[in-house]
Design a protein around this motif. Structure first.
Motif, PDB file in Angstrom:
ATOM      1  N   VAL A  87       0.821  -1.231   0.000  1.00  0.00           N
ATOM      2  CA  VAL A  87       0.000   0.000   0.000  1.00  0.00           C
ATOM      3  C   VAL A  87       0.856   1.283   0.000  1.00  0.00           C
ATOM      4  O   VAL A  87       0.572   2.200  -0.786  1.00  0.00           O
ATOM      5  N   PRO A  88       1.927   1.386   0.833  1.00  0.00           N
ATOM      6  CA  PRO A  88       2.730   2.614   0.771  1.00  0.00           C
ATOM      7  C   PRO A  88       3.297   2.883  -0.635  1.00  0.00           C
ATOM      8  O   PRO A  88       3.335   4.013  -1.091  1.00  0.00           O
TER       9      PRO A  88
ATOM     10  N   ILE B  47       0.489   4.202  -2.889  1.00  0.00           N
ATOM     11  CA  ILE B  47       0.191   5.615  -2.609  1.00  0.00           C
ATOM     12  C   ILE B  47       1.247   6.517  -3.259  1.00  0.00           C
ATOM     13  O   ILE B  47       0.925   7.518  -3.896  1.00  0.00           O
ATOM     14  N   ALA B  48       2.528   6.129  -3.109  1.00  0.00           N
ATOM     15  CA  ALA B  48       3.613   6.964  -3.635  1.00  0.00           C
ATOM     16  C   ALA B  48       3.598   6.992  -5.172  1.00  0.00           C
ATOM     17  O   ALA B  48       3.769   8.053  -5.778  1.00  0.00           O
TER      18      ALA B  48
ATOM     19  N   ALA C 192       0.676   9.121  -6.253  1.00  0.00           N
ATOM     20  CA  ALA C 192       0.963  10.555  -6.050  1.00  0.00           C
ATOM     21  C   ALA C 192       1.892  11.062  -7.152  1.00  0.00           C
ATOM     22  O   ALA C 192       1.727  12.179  -7.660  1.00  0.00           O
TER      23      ALA C 192
ATOM     24  N   PRO D  50       7.255  12.313  -4.284  1.00  0.00           N
ATOM     25  CA  PRO D  50       6.714  10.950  -4.415  1.00  0.00           C
ATOM     26  C   PRO D  50       7.693   9.972  -5.050  1.00  0.00           C
ATOM     27  O   PRO D  50       7.783   8.818  -4.623  1.00  0.00           O
TER      28      PRO D  50
ATOM     29  N   LEU E 236      -2.621   1.376   8.319  1.00  0.00           N
ATOM     30  CA  LEU E 236      -1.779   0.587   7.408  1.00  0.00           C
ATOM     31  C   LEU E 236      -0.871  -0.362   8.194  1.00  0.00           C
ATOM     32  O   LEU E 236      -0.741  -1.541   7.869  1.00  0.00           O
TER      33      LEU E 236
ATOM     34  N   MET F 108       8.050  -0.873   7.132  1.00  0.00           N
ATOM     35  CA  MET F 108       6.690  -0.441   6.812  1.00  0.00           C
ATOM     36  C   MET F 108       6.258   0.789   7.613  1.00  0.00           C
ATOM     37  O   MET F 108       5.484   1.609   7.122  1.00  0.00           O
TER      38      MET F 108
ATOM     39  N   LEU G  25       7.728   3.984   5.999  1.00  0.00           N
ATOM     40  CA  LEU G  25       7.227   4.093   4.625  1.00  0.00           C
ATOM     41  C   LEU G  25       5.741   4.431   4.602  1.00  0.00           C
ATOM     42  O   LEU G  25       5.290   5.241   3.785  1.00  0.00           O
ATOM     43  N   SER G  26       4.973   3.827   5.533  1.00  0.00           N
ATOM     44  CA  SER G  26       3.539   4.140   5.605  1.00  0.00           C
ATOM     45  C   SER G  26       3.352   5.597   5.997  1.00  0.00           C
ATOM     46  O   SER G  26       2.503   6.294   5.435  1.00  0.00           O
TER      47      SER G  26
ATOM     48  N   ALA H  81       4.129   7.747   3.013  1.00  0.00           N
ATOM     49  CA  ALA H  81       3.110   7.648   1.970  1.00  0.00           C
ATOM     50  C   ALA H  81       1.848   8.413   2.361  1.00  0.00           C
ATOM     51  O   ALA H  81       1.270   9.124   1.541  1.00  0.00           O
TER      52      ALA H  81
ATOM     53  N   LEU I 234       2.167  12.054   1.931  1.00  0.00           N
ATOM     54  CA  LEU I 234       2.016  12.468   0.527  1.00  0.00           C
ATOM     55  C   LEU I 234       0.550  12.542   0.121  1.00  0.00           C
ATOM     56  O   LEU I 234       0.137  13.428  -0.620  1.00  0.00           O
ATOM     57  N   ALA I 235      -0.222  11.563   0.647  1.00  0.00           N
ATOM     58  CA  ALA I 235      -1.597  11.403   0.154  1.00  0.00           C
ATOM     59  C   ALA I 235      -2.565  12.423   0.731  1.00  0.00           C
ATOM     60  O   ALA I 235      -3.473  12.872   0.050  1.00  0.00           O
TER      61      ALA I 235
END
Lengths: 227, 222
Positions: free
Chosen positions: A180-181, A184-185, A188, A202, B110, B145, B148-149, B152, B155-156
């Motif tokens: 998932v990360p 998302i990146a 983006a 990103p 996440l 993770m 990184l989560s 991410a 960013l979102a």
């Protein structure tokens, strides 16, 4: 002198060649992934059902399709070795065990590229006339960087999941939360490119993901392949 | 356990009677003294699980696998509490149970989902060295993770969550910060006591199983 009679790079090359040769003789997985990518985009189009979808929806459907199609490769890539007992032979062979993980990662990467050859043009074809689209160059950059992370993670998950009960169930359960990360990146990165914004942050996160997951997978893959 | 209990009583008294009411959020802000310490304690125990997983892969001591499993178990139990208290706070503050633009809560979701899969993996493998190795591999992947989560989700989404910890310190009064620290110490002590208790229970259960096998005349490895 190398610790193994067959050096890492040569071992990876031989193993990838074997996998690709098998796939060329009976191109089951590549065809299945390409077809899946097409079907998934049609399903996502009708699922969203928006006449003028924003760029996050159009690009998002492409990335979700790629992620789900990757599951097909991850679910199958180690099966032959586990089911036929070939993995024991590979582990006993005079090659570094990390080469087994790296070769499977490369095989997944090649399958992803083949699938993207179908999925990316289709996603552009299905777009409404005036929809904003990311530049092909930036999208290709995101795809290459994303493929590295998906392949590195996928190969490790495949090595683990192929040896457990209910592997078909375990592959998505193990792979998706960890991917998932990256999704998302990559998303983006593509959306920023379509909107004309900077893609540096990103893209840096995608590359960071590739580096962290790649190094962790490289460090632990030997334990996943040893019985 | 006694220290954990005392700290919990002290932190409850501080939250209920001593700490000043927040000017912007009012009484409901007091959930901060439960929600944030539980979340931080959860992260600490998930990282502890990864640490013992790495140690298992280096030393192959089954006790490290058990330590790692129990630490992740504690981390996920605390994570469940975070995912219950977070939406309650969101509902009273923003009027919605879940906000996809809230970076802290989404990062936590996440990481929580990632570690839930750890249990699915662990119980899909027969007891023994293979289960221990696969569990350790997945737990170790969790180290990557978490950052990184967080990156991410940054960013979102936009930053919606009230952020009180900045690079130049905590943006709150000293009394609030002290109450927060006491509460965090209380949850750390409680989770550590429960970790030790669960570990002891698992070791006792293993000992009983070994004795049962010996009584049945089976060969038991030390």
């Amino acid at each position: 002198m190398s610790a193994h009679p067959v050096p890492f790079v040569r071992a990876v090359g031989l193993l990838v060649r074997t996998d690709l040769l098998l796939e060329r003789r009976a191109p089951q997985l590549a065809l299945a992934m390409g077809l899946f990518a097409a079907v998934a985009q049609v399903v996502l189009h009708y699922g969203a059902d928006i006449p003028q979808p924003p760029v996050s929806v159009t690009v998002g459907s492409l990335w979700v399709t790629l992620l789900l199609a990757t599951l097909l490769a991850v679910a199958r890539v180690f099966n032959a070795e586990r089911d036929e007992g070939l993995l024991d032979a590979l582990v006993l062979a005079p090659i570094p065990r990390t080469a087994i993980w790296a070769s499977k990662a490369l095989a997944i990467g090649v399958l992803l590229v083949l699938m993207e050859v179908v999925a990316v043009p289709l996603s552009y074809l299905f777009l409404p006339a005036d929809a904003p689209v990311p530049g092909l160059g930036t999208l290709l950059l995101a795809l290459i960087a994303g493929n590295i992370g998906l392949a590195a993670l996928g190969s490790l998950v495949a090595a683990v999941a192929s040896a457990v009960r209910g592997r078909e169930v375990m592959v998505p359960l193990l792979f998706l939360p960890a991917a998932v990360p990256l999704l998302i990146a990559c998303l983006a990165c593509s959306v920023n490119a379509a909107d004309g914004d900077s893609v540096v942050r990103p893209l840096a996160l995608v590359l960071l993901y590739d580096a962290i997951v790649g190094l962790l997978a490289y460090a632990v893959c030997e334990h996943a392949l040893t019985d | 356990m006694l220290a954990a209990g005392s700290l919990l009583v002290l932190s409850t008294l501080l939250i209920a009677l001593w700490v000043p009411t927040d000017r912007a959020e009012g009484f409901r802000q007091r959930i901060f003294y439960l929600h944030v310490p539980i979340a931080l304690t959860s992260y600490v125990f998930l990282l502890l699980g990864a640490f013992f997983a790495a140690r298992y892969l280096l030393r192959r001591d089954p006790l490290d696998d058990l330590r790692s499993y129990v630490a992740i178990h504690q981390g996920v139990i605390l994570g469940t509490l975070v995912l219950i208290s977070g939406p309650i706070w969101a509902k009273v503050s923003w009027g919605v149970w879940w906000d996809w633009s809230d970076k802290q809560l989404n990062t936590f979701l996440l990481v929580f989902l990632f570690y839930c899969a750890y249990f699915m993996l662990r119980f899909s493998v027969e007891e023994g060295a293979r289960r221990e190795r696969f569990s350790a591999i997945y737990a170790l992947l969790g180290i990557g993770m978490i950052p990184l989560s967080l990156g991410a989700v940054h960013l979102a989404g936009t930053i919606h969550h009230p952020t009180v910890f900045h690079h130049d310190g905590a943006a709150m009064e000293d009394t609030m910060f002290l109450t927060f620290l006491v509460s965090w110490a209380a949850f750390l002590a409680l989770a550590f006591a429960l970790w030790r208790l669960e570990l002891r229970g698992k070791l006792l259960a293993q000992g009983v199983q070994r004795l049962q096998r010996q009584l049945r005349g089976e060969t038991v490895l030390p």
